[in-house]
Design an enzyme around this catalytic site. Structure first.
Site, mmCIF file in Angstrom:
data_model
loop_
_atom_site.group_PDB
_atom_site.id
_atom_site.type_symbol
_atom_site.label_atom_id
_atom_site.label_comp_id
_atom_site.label_asym_id
_atom_site.label_seq_id
_atom_site.Cartn_x
_atom_site.Cartn_y
_atom_site.Cartn_z
ATOM 1 N N LYS A 257 0.821 -1.198 0.000
ATOM 2 C CA LYS A 257 0.000 0.000 0.000
ATOM 3 C C LYS A 257 0.865 1.261 0.000
ATOM 4 C CE LYS A 257 -3.601 1.931 2.958
ATOM 5 N NZ LYS A 257 -4.480 1.591 4.057
ATOM 6 N N ARG A 258 2.009 1.190 0.637
ATOM 7 C CA ARG A 258 2.786 2.427 0.788
ATOM 8 C C ARG A 258 4.093 2.422 0.008
ATOM 9 N NH1 ARG A 258 1.737 1.036 6.071
ATOM 10 N NH2 ARG A 258 -0.382 1.631 6.610
#
Ligand code: GLU
Length: 492
Positions: A257-258
């Site tokens: 996600k990051r």
């Protein structure tokens, strides 16, 4: 309406991710299938990383995919507020109850002390954990810490080692998963900034919002025993749980996600010109498939066929080729005008269009896109596909092309083709195709001398869209001009 109540509780701490949207979608399918309700709750207790902008993106992408909700931040409902930052007094009430009942306690340890504690545990060969030091502080010690200006957290009392017991998570997908409380330490339920932690707030909200089923990613499975302890301590009835398998990339690594590579964000797919119905279809098949192995499925078919108990235990692989294949199919089958309208921004961005096309120009664009959509996986590929219709002719290999134009029979082919096109009463790919059939029969040359030189003269390239379509889109005047140009090059 059944009494099934589901929730999707994203944290607005980043652009919404494929994994999160798959969770939203499975909740949505299960809610719709059971005539239940879907609740959208925003979990924004991480005050540093949560932003309104990310919340807006969540709402926007859910709307784009057609995931409507029955209650939530955007639509209201009887169990609000639906944003955790607006429910702080509620959490406070419940944490006070736990403090009063001696099921939780204030902890004044500093980060340095905690680090040291973890190190000591590690040195003893155990997992790094909190050692329960603040469970039994004397009033004097508390006063001293307060005087030092220490801001406490609140920890939940997990059964002591001598009282350790099993917590069984009955999971609809994974079966019974057993955790022993000895693997847990007294975890934080309220942070020193006065915010509840995820594990605490989620229990209060799910209980008060009367959630019957929690469907979420497998990454939360290890949180579930902690949450069950809180349900028990507060006398709440826990919901049923279903933990969805992880989504891995083609290399079986976690879709992150990051990471810097933002290929995992929903918005990226929208921006690249994936159709929402294609992504919807694709996401539904990430971790589940219908018994008949059908791949292309409408929303209605998916609602009908989806079964929570049939979701796989093993990780789902995010197969971009499959998404591209699905999307390409949806693009070809969609209403042409819709695809034209969706393609216009891409054409503008590529510099091929300045204004909003209308009238004849729009009609022409319909022809262009009708042809171009047969060769793309997503709409951002359209400009490249149609470049030759918007730019001056450029030869991939001019020398080779000229050599080919000089070959025997080519001049004859071009001349007759021009005459035949002039004589057409109706100009469309069908009638153009007939000309080619006629040329093949009538002229004393092979098919190779007909198609390839014409393609080269018209597009400058060895391959591309079907030649009848190229002619149809370029129009008779432009075709004549390009054929003449080729003959001129041959004569030089
Ligand atoms: N806010 C949590 C997340 O986005 C929700 C997890 C849950 O469904 O309980 O991961």
């Amino acid at each position: 309406m059944s009494n099934i109540r589901l929730r999707f509780p994203p944290s607005p701490t980043g652009r919404i991710h494929i994994g999160n949207m798959r969770t939203a979608l499975f909740n949505w399918l299960w809610a719709r299938k059971n005539n239940g309700k879907l609740i959208l709750r925003i979990e924004d207790t991480d005050r540093e990383r949560s932003t309104e902008e990310f919340e807006k993106i969540i709402l926007q992408e859910m709307k784009w995919l057609g995931l409507d909700v029955d209650e939530g931040v955007n639509v209201g409902g009887d169990y609000g507020p639906y944003r955790q930052s607006e429910r702080l007094d509620i959490y406070r009430r419940y944490v006070d109850k736990l403090l009063q009942e001696n099921k939780a306690y204030y902890c004044y340890c500093t980060p340095e002390e905690l680090d040291q504690m973890r190190e000591e545990a590690r040195d003893k060969g155990g997992a790094p954990r909190y050692n329960g030091r603040c469970r039994h502080l004397t009033p004097e010690e508390v006063e001293k810490f307060k005087a030092e200006g220490r801001k406490p957290v609140i920890r939940f009392k997990v059964p002591l080692p001598e009282e350790a017991r099993d917590i069984v998570v009955k999971d609809r997908i994974r079966g019974e998963v057993v955790f022993n409380t000895s693997v847990l330490d007294d975890f934080v339920i309220f942070k020193s900034d006065g915010m509840p932690t995820y594990n605490f707030a989620v229990v209060i909200d799910d209980a008060l919002m009367k959630i019957t089923d929690v469907i979420r990613g497998e990454d939360h499975l290890s949180n579930t025993p902690k949450q069950l302890l809180i349900y028990e301590a507060l006398g709440f009835k826990p919901p049923r749980f279903a933990h969805l398998p992880l989504i891995l990339d083609e290399n079986r690594a976690k879709l992150k996600k990051r990471s810097d590579d933002d290929a995992a964000y929903i918005g990226e797919y929208r921006e690249k010109g994936y159709l929402p119905e294609a992504l919807f279809n694709f996401l539904a098949l990430l971790g589940w498939s219908p018994k008949n192995e059908q791949e292309i499925m409408s929303r209605e078919e998916l609602i009908k066929a989806f079964e929570l108990d049939e979701v796989n235990k093993s990780a789902a692989i995010f197969d971009i080729d499959k998404l591209n294949w699905l999307n390409g199919k949806y693009i070809r089958e969609a209403d042409l005008k819709r695809i034209v309208d969706l393609s216009i921004p891409f054409l503008k961005k590529a510099g091929f269009l300045e204004d909003e096309p209308t009238g004849e120009k729009y009609e022409w664009l319909m022809r262009v896109i009708e042809v171009a959509r047969t060769g793309v996986d997503y709409l951002a590929q359209i400009p490249k596909e149609v470049e030759l219709f918007f730019t001056e002719l450029e030869f991939e290999d001019k020398e080779k092309a000229v050599k080919e134009f000089k070959e025997e029979g080519v001049e004859l082919v071009f001349t007759v083709l021009k005459e035949e096109l002039e004589a057409l009463e109706e100009f469309n790919p069908g009638t153009i195709n007939k000309i080619f059939n006629k040329l093949k029969k009538k002229l004393p040359v092979g098919a190779k001398t007909i198609y390839h030189p014409v393609r080269l003269a018209l597009t400058g390239m060895n391959s591309g869209p079907e030649i009848k379509n190229v002619i149809y889109i370029l129009g008779i005047e432009e075709v004549k001009k390009r054929l003449d140009n080729a003959l001129k090059l041959a004569a030089e």
